[in-house]
Every structure is written in structure tokens, then in C-alpha cells.
Design an enzyme around this catalytic site. Structure first.
Site, PDB file in Angstrom:
ATOM      1  N   SER A   1     -63.071 -34.153 -25.395  1.00 53.72           N
ATOM      2  CA  SER A   1     -63.489 -34.921 -26.568  1.00 53.72           C
ATOM      3  C   SER A   1     -64.977 -35.140 -26.741  1.00 53.72           C
ATOM      4  O   SER A   1     -65.399 -35.732 -27.735  1.00 53.72           O
ATOM      5  CB  SER A   1     -62.824 -36.288 -26.556  1.00 53.72           C
TER       6      SER A   1
ATOM      7  N   SER B   1     -62.037 -36.033 -29.759  1.00 53.44           N
ATOM      8  CA  SER B   1     -61.881 -37.293 -30.445  1.00 53.44           C
ATOM      9  C   SER B   1     -63.193 -37.976 -30.819  1.00 53.44           C
ATOM     10  O   SER B   1     -63.204 -38.859 -31.672  1.00 53.44           O
ATOM     11  CB  SER B   1     -61.067 -38.253 -29.572  1.00 53.44           C
TER      12      SER B   1
ATOM     13  N   LYS C   1     -69.363 -45.007 -29.472  1.00 52.19           N
ATOM     14  CA  LYS C   1     -68.000 -44.640 -29.850  1.00 52.19           C
ATOM     15  C   LYS C   1     -67.130 -45.886 -29.772  1.00 52.19           C
ATOM     16  O   LYS C   1     -67.279 -46.696 -28.850  1.00 52.19           O
ATOM     17  CB  LYS C   1     -67.476 -43.568 -28.890  1.00 52.19           C
TER      18      LYS C   1
END
Ligand code: GLN
Length: 486
Positions: free
Chosen positions: A177, A153, A78
Site C-alpha cells: 500500500s 491503500s 494517512k
């Protein structure tokens, strides 16, 4: 031979051991899949040269006789973790093209274990969001349905694993998230106990909540990668100094005699019937496997969203102060003086959601409001944590829905921040308490979109939680379903 693109980390590891495939071949395969699935917009930075260099290094280590479950297995990160060989932007314009001089500890731990980095994954700007629509670099599509959000997210992470363009991906969870995008994208998403993974080199959002974790095909894969990823880090002052653990040790324990707490507050009016139906079937499956369901109560859980949206923006407003146009990141091209330079750089660099959070956070921390909002929120946070403590005296793990609905469509909630914030209704309480928690695929709801089952365990009991998930994944095949065309 197993279809490599759909093989689990455990299977890839066995194939590498048996010399049926090399790390370079795996890297090439996934790099090609990333290219053929460009339309998903899951990746922000791909550098085949850097990936293949790591793959060659892994093959060289194996050639010298080294073994290791993860040596040569590809992973994607990420874009909240800083990386030396790929740009690190937190999906923000303010960090466009930023090259970190070091790797985050999580990245470094996995690199030492021989994992090969495929590149950096799209996410909401500074991990703020629930749909990935807040990225400065465009939406990520849900591989199950391109009209649906992948969740956020960590939407790039969940989409990449769902589409099998990475066998595993790192992700971060501050209020949901990892679990929410895992549920929306139909993958296994796991957040360990706060403080187990190092936050060093994880671009900070809300420091008392930020927790690194993983998107994987299965609980078993998660346990294997956690073994290398988690552990004490003296560079992070909130890192827990506990001995390393083998997270696979409870995988085959089964659930006979286990008490699964079902929080009654998670099945209220806000829960969509299709999600409830799939979650109830999953709970019944656990009963078939020998577990006992017990009703529990988390009376303060409903306060999770208001509490979180005081604490997280407060911490974010402080953390984002470092982006001032001076040390690194975007600087406005023209300005009158130092203050003007900072104002313009921040105004140009941050998107609307970080700006909104900075405003809320500065407000709740300001003189006169600090006691009324921030201190009050901290007190209620404690009450939420105590709810869990009481609950875990009555059950071994907690199970329930992850989200109130299946993935929503693009734009459906983007104009209404409060509606978007409510997407984390069932995930935020566990974040505030700092407990381990995960989402596992458990069926499909409206429009064929995936549903997740949430599992939560007491602090430090992620190995037990992974075992409970594995028992379900041995008995069902939801986690093996792959979107059409992937
Ligand atoms: N959706 C929540 C938020 O916007 C949670 C984000 C997260 O866990 N990083 O803050």
C-alpha cells in the site's frame, strides 16, 4: 526563489534555515493548494486553525535559535494514524468523526521534530485495497489522469504528494500500500523494515505486516524524514530495539560495483509490455552508472498472494473485533439486546471489503481449517522469506517492477476482488519477508500514466536502498515531473 510548492523537503528546510520563508507561510501556501485541488478528494480532514498553531510553534522554536532539518516543514498523515487534533477514521464509517485522545508515535515523532500537520489523507477502508475505491468517503483521483485510480491503500498520500499539495505524506504498507500507489501516482514511496516504525496509534489491519512509511518527491527527502520518524518504541511490542540511524549516510555512495539482483519471476507473462519497457530502461541506467545486473530467482514469490490473503484477513478479523459499538465508533441507533447492538453496529459501520476480510479471516482461523490454511500459509511465508535470504547472498539490492500494469481505470477491477488482489503480486513477497522496499518513478506507460521501479534491500538496509534510489534520481528527472495543472 525556488517555487515553494514544488520544492523538496531538503529545499524547504534550507529556505527555512535561511529565513527566506516561515513555517506559517508554508502552511498557508499548502492549505491554499489543498483547497484549490479539492476535486482530488485526497484530504478527509483539514483544520487550518490546528495547522497554523503548529506552524506558529515551529516559527517560535526557530526564533529562539533552534534548528532542525524538519522544523517548520509541512506533512500530511494517512488517516490510519490517530491524531489528537484531526479526526481519525481509517476511511471507515465505523469511526466517522472519531477524535483520538493521543497521537500515534509516528505522528508524535514528526511533531517533536517540528513538522506541521496539514490534515488527514483519504485511503482504502482500514487500508484494505489497491485503488482507494474502498474508502467510505469516496474515490481519490489520480493527478496524472482523473479517470485512473491513484493506487491504494495509501491513495490520498500518493495523490497529495504527486499534486504537490503536501511536500511529504505518511503512508502504511501491509502488502504493497505504499509502493503500489507510489508507482501509480509517480512519486517515491518507501516502506522500511517491519518493526522499525512504531505501530502504536496506527489503526491495526494485519499486525505482523503493517509498516509505516512515506510518500516523498525523492529518496533524499525520505531519508531526512525517516531520521525523525523511525526508532524504537517501548509502547509497541513488535518495535525493534536498535540504535537510531542516519538514513542519509549512504545517499552519495553511488552504485559503482554494486550487484543488483533482477528476479526472473517478476518478468513473467503477467507483466504489461509498457511497464516492462520502462523498468528495463531503468535497469540499463543503473548499468550505465556502474552497477552490475545479476539474474536471481524468488521461486516462492508467486505464492505471495494466496499466503497474504490468508494471513492478512486472519489478523484483520481479530484486530477489527474491537469495533463492537461499545468502546468507541459507530453504534446502531436501535437494537434489541447487546448481541443485536454489536451485530447491527458492525453491519452498518463496516464497508464490503472489511466484511469480506472478516469472513475470510474467521474461516481460516476456525477449528478444522486453521491447520490447512493458516498454519500452511505461515509455513510458506517462511519459504518466501528464505528466498530473499538466498537472493541477498548473491546481490546487494533487488530491482524490478512494482506493478503488473500502470494505474487502471475506476471500476475496472472493483467488481472482481481477486483481480484487485493481484495488483500486489510483486509487492506482497517483500511484505511477507518484512524487508525494506520502495518504488521510484522511472517513466510513463500507456495513456501517459506513471511507472514505478521497485527496489528491495535486506533487513535493516534501508539506508543503502535509499542511496541506490538517490543515485538514479541524480541521473534522471522522472521524480521531478509534475502532473499538468499541479
Ligand atoms: N492491497 C493489499 C490489500 O488490500 C495491500 C494493502 C496494504 O498494504 N495495506 O490488502
Amino acid at each position: 526563489m525556488t517555487d515553494l510548492a514544488h520544492a523538496s523537503v531538503a529545499e524547504l528546510s534550507r529556505l527555512l534555515d535561511a529565513k527566506k520563508v516561515s513555517a506559517v507561510e508554508l502552511a498557508q501556501l499548502f492549505l491554499a493548494r489543498i483547497e484549490s485541488h479539492r476535486a482530488l478528494n485526497a484530504f478527509l480532514d483539514v483544520r487550518p486553525g490546528a495547522t497554523l498553531a503548529q506552524a506558529r510553534a515551529a516559527d517560535a522554536r526557530r526564533a529562539k535559535g533552534e534548528t532542525g532539518a524538519l522544523l517548520g516543514v509541512p506533512i500530511a498523515h494517512k488517516d490510519i494514524f490517530v491524531t489528537r487534533d484531526w479526526a481519525s477514521t481509517a476511511s471507515s464509517k465505523i469511526l466517522a468523526g472519531y477524535m483520538s485522545p493521543f497521537d500515534a508515535t509516528v505522528v508524535d515523532n514528526l511533531k517533536r521534530a517540528g513538522m506541521v500537520c496539514l490534515g488527514k489523507l483519504n485511503c482504502d477502508e482500514f487500508a484494505m485495497g489497491s485503488s482507494n475505491e474502498n474508502s467510505a468517503y469516496g474515490n481519490v483521483l489520480n493527478p496524472w489522469d482523473p479517470t485512473a485510480v491513484p493506487g491504494g491503500s495509501s491513495g490520498g498520500s500518493s495523490a497529495a504528494v504527486a499534486a504537490r499539495i503536501a511536500p511529504v505524506a505518511t503512508a502504511t504498507d501491509t502488502g504493497g500500500s505504499i509502493r503500489e500507489p507510489a508507482a501509480f501516482s509517480g512519486v517515491t514511496g518507501t516502506k522500511p523494515t517491519y518493526g522499525r516504525p512504531s505501530r502504536w496509534g496506527m489503526i491495526a489491519f494485519a499486525s505482523s505486516l503493517d509498516t509505516a512509511g512515506l510518500m516523498t518527491y525523492s529518496a533524499e527527502d525520505c531519508a531526512l524524514v525517516f531520521n525523525a520518524m523511525l526508532g524504537f518504541d517501548p509502547k509497541d511490542s513488535t518495535s525493534l530495539d536498535r540504535p537510531r540511524e542516519d538514513y542519509t549516510r549512504h545517499l552519495n555512495d553511488g552504485v559503482k560495483g554494486l550487484k543488483i539482483g533482477v528476479p526472473k519471476e517478476f518478468f513473467g507473462a503477467g507483466l504489461a509490455p509498457d511497464v516492462e519497457a520502462a523498468v528495463r530502461v531503468a535497469l540499463a541506467e543503473y548499468e550505465k552508472l556502474g552497477a552490475r545486473l545479476v539474474e536471481i530467482s524468488l521461486p516462492n514469490a508467486e505464492l505471495g498472494i494466496p499466503v497474504y490473503y490468508v494471513i492478512a484477513p486472519a489478523e484483520a478479523s481479530s484486530n477489527l473485533a474491537r469495533f463492537d459499538g461499545v468502546r468507541y465508533g459507530h453504534r446502531a441507533a436501535t437494537y434489541a439486546d447487546l448481541v443485536d447492538m454489536m451485530k447491527k453496529s458492525r453491519a452498518e459501520g463496516f464497508g464490503p471489503e472489511p466484511k469480506r476480510r472478516i469472513l475470510i479471516g474467521t474461516y481460516v482461523l476456525s477449528h478444522g481449517y486453521y491447520d490447512a490454511y493458516f498454519i500452511k500459509a505461515m509455513q510458506v511465508r517462511r519459504l518466501i522469506a528464505e528466498d530473499f535470504k538466498r537472493a541477498f547472498a548473491q546481490c546487494d539490492v533487488i530491482a524490478g517492477p512494482v506493478t503488473t500494469s500502470v494505474a487502471f481505470g475506476f471500476g475496472e477491477k472493483a467488481a472482481d476482488p481477486v483481480a484487485m488482489y493481484l495488483a500486489d503480486l510483486y509487492t506482497v513477497p517483500g511484505s511477507l519477508a518484512g524487508i525494506p522496499s520502495m518504488s521510484i518513478p522511472c517513466g510513463f506507460g500507456a495513456k501517459g500514466r506513471p511507472v514505478g521501479l521497485q527496489l528491495m534491500a535486506n533487513h535493516f538496509e534501508e539506508a543503502k536502498m535509499l542511496g541506490v534510489a538517490h543515485a538514479f534520481q541524480r541521473a534522471t528527472d522522472w521524480h521531478r515531473r509534475v502532473p499538468a495543472g499541479c
